[in-house]
Structure formats: structure tokens, C-alpha cells
Scaffold this motif. Structure first.
Motif, short mmCIF file in Angstrom:
data_model
loop_
_atom_site.label_atom_id
_atom_site.label_comp_id
_atom_site.label_asym_id
_atom_site.label_seq_id
_atom_site.Cartn_x
_atom_site.Cartn_y
_atom_site.Cartn_z
N GLU A 40 0.82 -1.34 0.03
CA GLU A 40 -0.03 -0.07 0.00
C GLU A 40 0.95 1.33 -0.01
O GLU A 40 0.37 2.25 -0.59
CB GLU A 40 -1.00 -0.13 1.30
N ALA A 41 2.08 1.37 0.61
CA ALA A 41 2.78 2.40 0.78
C ALA A 41 3.56 2.73 -0.88
O ALA A 41 3.65 3.82 -1.15
CB ALA A 41 3.88 2.41 1.62
N TYR A 42 3.96 1.62 -1.31
CA TYR A 42 4.28 1.62 -2.85
C TYR A 42 3.31 2.22 -3.67
O TYR A 42 3.78 2.96 -4.28
CB TYR A 42 4.75 0.36 -3.06
N ALA A 51 0.76 7.01 -12.44
CA ALA A 51 0.19 7.92 -11.45
C ALA A 51 -1.18 7.73 -11.45
O ALA A 51 -2.29 7.47 -10.47
CB ALA A 51 0.54 9.18 -11.07
N ARG A 52 -1.91 8.00 -12.76
CA ARG A 52 -3.21 8.16 -13.18
C ARG A 52 -3.90 6.55 -12.89
O ARG A 52 -4.95 6.68 -12.45
CB ARG A 52 -3.12 8.57 -14.78
N ARG A 109 1.32 9.29 -6.41
CA ARG A 109 1.72 10.69 -5.98
C ARG A 109 2.59 10.83 -7.36
O ARG A 109 3.31 11.99 -7.41
CB ARG A 109 2.26 10.81 -4.93
N GLY A 110 2.96 9.91 -8.15
CA GLY A 110 3.81 10.26 -9.22
C GLY A 110 5.41 10.09 -8.85
O GLY A 110 6.28 10.30 -9.63
#
Length: 144
Positions: A36-38, A106-107, A44-45
Motif C-alpha cells: 500500500e505504501a508503494y 500515477a493516473r 503521487r507520481g
């Protein structure tokens, strides 16, 4: 953790991506936090363009190898018949991969991995090789 991958049904957009791994029992919480952190960093790009370039080359190579198999090539081409209109050419897959940027990732991460689209599934085998070996060792010890 023995490996981590994220994938959909190759070459198809089913609307779902799976993040999968194999690990020792009891590590699910740590693995989920790391994944989840990755994904949050990707959303966030915060992805190095060098990593994107390496992944692009790997996917282009995998696609090229798959296209050497006549059955796989036929299936891939047949799949396009339901997505393309009359006279539309089959997309240039390697070029499309080469055009992917960190912003695209990111998108996609924000779309596919949105909290409302996430679910967790765990496969915990009842019998494992390690567990079976321990059971045999105990049984042999008891029989002695």
C-alpha cells in the motif's frame, strides 16, 4: 516475501489488477503495508523514470516472446476484433508501452487502486511442504 507482482489478464483490460506475492505465514500485515505504501508513492507520481524505462523494456521483451508463439499471436489478434472498429489498425503495442510515463502510472494507480476498488484475498494452504515435513518428523519421533 518471495516475490511481488502486479498484473491483469495480459493484453486485456478487465478493470482489475492483482498484486500477488508468496510469503511466510504471519507476514500478511507487513506485506500489505509495504504494498500500500508503494502504491501510494506511485499514485503521487514518485516513480523514477529509470524504473519506468526498465519495466517498459521488460514488457516489450515479454510481448515479443509471446508473439513468437503462433497460438498466442492469433489469440492476441483475435481479441482486437471486439475492440476495434471496421478498418481500424491493430495498435502498435511496443510503441504504446514506450510512451508510458510515471504520470501515466500515477493516473492508473489512482484509478485502479482507489480504496473503494480494493479487496484482500488470502490463500492459506491447509497442508504445506514445510508443515508436512514437520508432521513426518514428529510422527517419526513418536514412533521411535
Amino acid at each position: 516475501m518471495y516475490g511481488l507482482s502486479a498484473n491483469n489478464i495480459f493484453y486485456d483490460d478487465t478493470g482489475y489488477l492483482a498484486v500477488t506475492t508468496t510469503a511466510e505465514a504471519g507476514n500478511q500485515g507487513v506485506i500489505r503495508e509495504e504494498a500500500e505504501a508503494y502504491l501510494a508513492r506511485v499514485a503521487r507520481g514518485e516513480v523514477d523514470e529509470g524504473v519506468v524505462a526498465t519495466a517498459t523494456k521488460a514488457m516489450q521483451g515479454r510481448w515479443a516472446l509471446n508473439m513468437e508463439d503462433n497460438l498466442e499471436r492469433a489469440r492476441w489478434l483475435a481479441d482486437w476484433t471486439s475492440a476495434l472498429g471496421p478498418g481500424e489498425p491493430v495498435p502498435d503495442h511496443p510503441a504504446a508501452l514506450a510512451a508510458v510515463t510515471a504520470g501515466d502510472l500515477a493516473r492508473v494507480a489512482n484509478s485502479y487502486f482507489a480504496p473503494e476498488r480494493q479487496y484482500l484475498g488470502l490463500h492459506v494452504p491447509v497442508v504445506t511442504l514445510a508443515g508436512s515435513a514437520q508432521a513426518v518428523a514428529v510422527a517419526v519421533g513418536l514412533a521411535s
